[in-house]
Design an enzyme around this catalytic site. Sequence first.
Site, PDB file in Angstrom:
ATOM      1  N   ASP A  15       5.169 -11.448   7.445  1.00  0.00           N
ATOM      2  CA  ASP A  15       4.459  -9.821   7.459  1.00  0.00           C
ATOM      3  C   ASP A  15       4.768  -9.086   8.864  1.00  0.00           C
ATOM      4  O   ASP A  15       3.951  -8.935   9.356  1.00  0.00           O
ATOM      5  CB  ASP A  15       3.792  -9.650   6.337  1.00  0.00           C
ATOM      6  CG  ASP A  15       4.058 -10.307   5.105  1.00  0.00           C
ATOM      7  OD1 ASP A  15       5.049 -10.395   4.604  1.00  0.00           O
ATOM      8  OD2 ASP A  15       3.268 -11.092   4.535  1.00  0.00           O
ATOM      9  N   GLU A 184       7.713  -2.245  -0.519  1.00  0.00           N
ATOM     10  CA  GLU A 184       6.797  -2.281  -0.644  1.00  0.00           C
ATOM     11  C   GLU A 184       6.966  -2.697   0.811  1.00  0.00           C
ATOM     12  O   GLU A 184       7.712  -1.966   2.061  1.00  0.00           O
ATOM     13  CB  GLU A 184       6.300  -4.123  -0.754  1.00  0.00           C
ATOM     14  CG  GLU A 184       6.951  -4.505  -0.354  1.00  0.00           C
ATOM     15  CD  GLU A 184       6.967  -6.512  -1.059  1.00  0.00           C
ATOM     16  OE1 GLU A 184       6.078  -6.230  -2.007  1.00  0.00           O
ATOM     17  OE2 GLU A 184       7.876  -6.839  -0.947  1.00  0.00           O
TER      18      GLU A 184
END
Length: 493
Positions: A15, A184
């Site tokens: 991420d 997301e």
Amino acid sequence: MIPYANPILDSDFPDPDVTRFGDSFVLVASSFNRTPGLPILTSDNLVDWSYASHALAAVPPAVGHFDLPRRGGGVWAPSIRTHEGRLVVVYPDPDHGIFVTTAPAPQGPWTEPHLLIPGQGLIDPCPLWDDDGRAYLVFGWARSRAGFKNRLSVVEVDPGLTTPIGPLRTVIDGDAIEGMITVEGPKFYRRDGWYWIFAPAGGVATGHQVVFRSRSVWGPYEHRIVLEQGDSPVNGPHQGGWVTAPDGSDWFVHFQDRGPYGRVVHLQPMGWGADGWPWMGDEGTPVLTWPRGAETRPASAGEPDRADDFTGPLNPAWHWQATPGADWARCAGGVLSLELVPHPTTELRTFPGMLGQSLPGYPCEVEVEVDLDADAPDGSRAGLAVFGHAYAFVGLERRAGATYAIRVSSAELGAETVEEAVACAGPLRVRLVTDAAARVTLGAQGAGAALPEATFQATEAHWIGSDLCLFAQRPIGTPAARASFTGWRLTRI
């Protein structure tokens, strides 16, 4: 111009987000249950990276909560921004809320995390300071905690990111958009009078990168897919961040899920089309190589340096699976001394005393020598493990006052199998070799003993890849003792 090669970070940095700080770049990644958390890396060229610090020495908030491995919990996808001369990291703990920490430089010191928004299920936050000085936060939702997902919400916060100052509103409902699944990981930007939200959708291993834009921070937002696998071998490609270099060129840093290797990091060229929308990669497909500039090497190093001679502080590539005790590790004079941490079982998945580095995304050979204290109690173990949902290790075990070289594997919780046990006076030189398919060959040679090599298939862990771990444990209620590790070597092959 000299091309670079993807991935630019060929090991598990999940991420990623990136910002420019002066003329250099700063990257942050999620760390989940790994401690210390929030690795901070720096680069002069977006290709060659090195550790600067960790933004979290330990994972807050509840004292004792992370004393055990909280697999799948801890620090999820963070964002990093430069604001008023400081670095700002905003990160979620899906079980507790959204936190903020800041520093004057990549090397720190980082402030004690502040809880900006409490609650469960709030994930992947990113701040935006608007042209009028007001500040906003965009974030997503985790179904496992909130009961729903596929939505992005925005809330106004004070410019210091200390508290919300208005109600939150859902600005993107993926369920209301045809084909929009699991949106997301949003990143918030302002450009040319538009509010931009970059966000992945479609799932970590199979999705694509979407860009949303609106004239109002509250929407409505229109969208476009700007990066997807196409005919490339880069599955995903998943969430990341946009950054502009000092020369005005735009770049997008994102990850690719590679299973046992975790979420490796790629760099895509990026720009803005005549229609005002961004483009990424080569006509929307991830690139494997691309010109970056003469200051980069012909091929990326693939990751920061992992070397450690155990003569001083541990290399920042090392991490624990939970909050460590104050004396679990001593490092001096070429010896890493690990406390034999007491544990009720030999099961490593629930054992906090695992000191690891992420499994490299390339074939490698690892060697280290392990020994147990002469007074280590029966039931003590120490060794080198490849550790994911399944694990295997080679090392030493004390039985009835004697020392044995052992090789162990475990396919699932509580299913440990001792595959080999040979009497060994110690120390034991253990060796581990990986191939391009994450198959791991383990063997060892010790005083009067040898373990024949055996192959084990490495697996991913919970939201992360496998780790290469050193560990030392003893049964609860037995006397304290230590294990020593020397001659750590990891070589690319």
